[in-house]
Design a protein around this motif. Structure first.
Motif, PDB file in Angstrom:
ATOM      1  N   PHE A   1      36.359  35.547  35.830  1.00 27.72           N
ATOM      2  CA  PHE A   1      36.156  35.178  37.236  1.00 27.72           C
ATOM      3  C   PHE A   1      35.055  34.129  37.366  1.00 27.72           C
ATOM      4  CE2 PHE A   1      33.323  35.985  40.909  1.00 27.72           C
ATOM      5  CZ  PHE A   1      34.147  35.531  41.931  1.00 27.72           C
ATOM      6  N   LEU A   2      33.892  34.412  36.775  1.00 26.81           N
ATOM      7  CA  LEU A   2      32.765  33.502  36.899  1.00 26.81           C
ATOM      8  C   LEU A   2      33.075  32.139  36.285  1.00 26.81           C
ATOM      9  CD1 LEU A   2      29.803  32.996  37.655  1.00 26.81           C
ATOM     10  CD2 LEU A   2      29.160  33.878  35.404  1.00 26.81           C
ATOM     11  N   GLY A   3      33.632  32.133  35.067  1.00 25.80           N
ATOM     12  CA  GLY A   3      33.925  30.876  34.395  1.00 25.80           C
ATOM     13  C   GLY A   3      34.946  30.037  35.145  1.00 25.80           C
ATOM     14  N   THR A   4      35.986  30.686  35.643  1.00 28.57           N
ATOM     15  CA  THR A   4      37.051  29.963  36.339  1.00 28.57           C
ATOM     16  C   THR A   4      36.568  29.422  37.680  1.00 28.57           C
ATOM     17  OG1 THR A   4      38.672  31.399  35.267  1.00 28.57           O
ATOM     18  CG2 THR A   4      39.442  30.109  37.135  1.00 28.57           C
ATOM     19  N   ILE A   5      35.759  30.212  38.393  1.00 27.30           N
ATOM     20  CA  ILE A   5      35.201  29.728  39.660  1.00 27.30           C
ATOM     21  C   ILE A   5      34.238  28.575  39.412  1.00 27.30           C
ATOM     22  CG2 ILE A   5      33.711  30.340  41.597  1.00 27.30           C
ATOM     23  CD1 ILE A   5      36.552  31.421  41.826  1.00 27.30           C
TER      24      ILE A   5
END
Length: 452
Positions: free
Chosen positions: A59-63
């Motif tokens: 989630f964090l990386g993709t956002i």
């Protein structure tokens, strides 16, 4: 607001297209939610904790990728890197998994520094244009090969290494999965030809539904020991208290008895594979999406690489192996993704997966296999832009695209391409074409094979 953030009109796309593409990318990546916890559990980590960490890191990386670079690239703990983490570092070398997480965290910090100082960007730009086409085509073959395996169309064979599935002998497991994968491929191809939006996503969902019907009719039989599980999703919720088993444990690593030399070897192994897997994926997917500029460079490459580096560091804190840009992002690009809005959709689906992970992990490999095979077809088209009349350009690109699927590694394919490009052009009297950084990369790759 969405237009201001992601410039949809400038990229000739719509909210609907980006949302469908984001869902498509997630569907093709959802297998990591089942595979990563099982793999890292072999290193002694709690599977549920790793599942939550996987979702959070993805989630964090993709956002970050969406908001920092505005690209439709999704991130998650990388396959191959997690195997090295579990079976080599924690298995063969015998290190505690907290030490392995520390190596991943240090790697991430190094990548943040390299991204801020333009080193990784310079490496990306140093790769010749023809070689970039070879990388794109090679990734196409690679993910198509993964799709053939996930669809059970290609299986292990003692005499020939790989072979086609025994349809008759294993009809109710591998055989029916292979048939359903082929049906899904035909569905995607026909819908794509007819210009139907969301063709790839429709193909995935339809194949999954057909699988559930096959299970209901007795054509598909559950055999957990052989890896064939029920195709019906479960509504069981995740135990959130487990996250404490891995979160922040990187700071509790015990380095007593750990040789500094061996730690550096582990660190550099993570560095090499992650760096060139990421660069290779960005090259391949960006080439397919026609995102490279007239100089064969990717705009906002620094932001994309920085997002990848931040995700790796944060993922180690959450409690998972190296988080990297996923080649399955090409499935979303094939479905029309052009901006970070697609990544936002993918990212929030990973976040939602924390609550309903059993639903997403029920998506069978044979349902996503048709998407990978078809996207592989779309990416192999980069071969047409390789100048086959110039062997000093064509042979390195050929070796690159050939070795990626056969060595089962994007980074190894890049290594073969870079080394052969330098050696061939140097010996053929075309040294002027070779940039200083290409010489450096070639030497580094040779050293990697010699010492790592």
């Amino acid at each position: 607001m969405l237009e201001k953030l992601f410039h949809l009109d400038d990229n000739n796309t719509t909210v609907r297209t980006e949302v469908i593409a984001g869902i498509t990318t997630f569907m093709t990546m959802a297998y990591i939610l089942a595979v990563n916890p099982n793999m890292l559990a072999a290193a002694g980590m709690d599977a549920t904790a790793v599942l939550i960490a996987t979702c959070l890191a993805s989630f964090l990386g993709t956002i970050c990728m969406a908001l920092m670079a505005n690209y439709p690239f999704a991130l998650a703990p990388g396959m191959g890197l997690n195997a090295y983490f579990a079976y080599t570092v924690c298995g063969n070398m015998g290190y505690d998994w907290r030490v392995a997480l520390a190596a991943v965290a240090v790697e991430g910090v190094i990548f943040i520094v390299l991204s801020l100082t333009n080193v990784r960007e310079a490496i990306f730009n140093a790769i010749p244009g023809t070689l970039k086409k070879g990388v794109s085509a090679g990734i196409g073959l690679f993910i198509a090969f993964i799709g053939l395996q996930n669809g059970h169309l290609v299986v292990n064979n003692d005499s020939t290494l790989i072979s086609y599935v025994d349809f008759a002998g294993n009809f109710h497991t591998e055989g029916i999965c292979a048939i359903l994968a082929l049906i899904g491929l035909f569905i995607i191809t026909i819908l794509y030809f007819k210009g139907i939006k969301g063709a790839i996503l429709i193909g995935i969902v339809t194949t999954w539904v057909l699988g559930m019907l096959a299970q209901a009719c007795g054509l598909y039989e559950v055999n957990a020991e052989s890896g064939f599980y029920s195709l019906y999703p479960s509504l069981q919720l995740t135990d959130f208290t487990k996250i404490g088993e891995t979160f922040g444990q990187v700071f509790q690593a015990d380095f007593s008895g750990v040789s500094i030399t061996n730690f550096i070897v582990v660190l550099f192994a993570f560095l090499f594979v992650d760096m060139f897997d990421t660069i290779g994926t960005l090259v391949g997917v960006a080439t397919k999406a026609d995102m490279l500029d007239e100089n064969e460079k990717l705009p906002r490459i620094k932001q994309a690489l920085l997002a990848d580096a931040v995700a790796t560091t944060a993922g180690a804190v959450f409690g998972t192996s190296t988080t990297t840009t996923f080649v399955e992002s090409s499935a979303g690009v094939g479905a029309g993704a052009k901006t970070g809005l697609a990544s936002v959709v993918t990212g929030f689906l990973f976040l939602a997966a924390i609550f309903f992970a059993p639903v997403f992990t029920a998506i069978p490999g044979f349902a996503t296999a048709p998407a990978l095979i078809f996207v592989g077809f779309l990416m192999i088209g980069a071969v047409m832009h390789i100048d086959f009349d110039d062997l000093t350009e064509a042979v390195p690109a050929y070796l690159c695209l050939l070795t990626m699927p056969l060595m089962y590694s994007i980074s190894e394919g890049i290594a073969m391409g870079v080394i052969s490009y330098v050696v061939i052009n140097l010996c053929c009297g075309k040294s002027r074409k070779i940039t200083p950084l290409m010489y450096v990369l070639a030497v580094l790759f040779v050293c990697k094979y010699a010492f790592l």
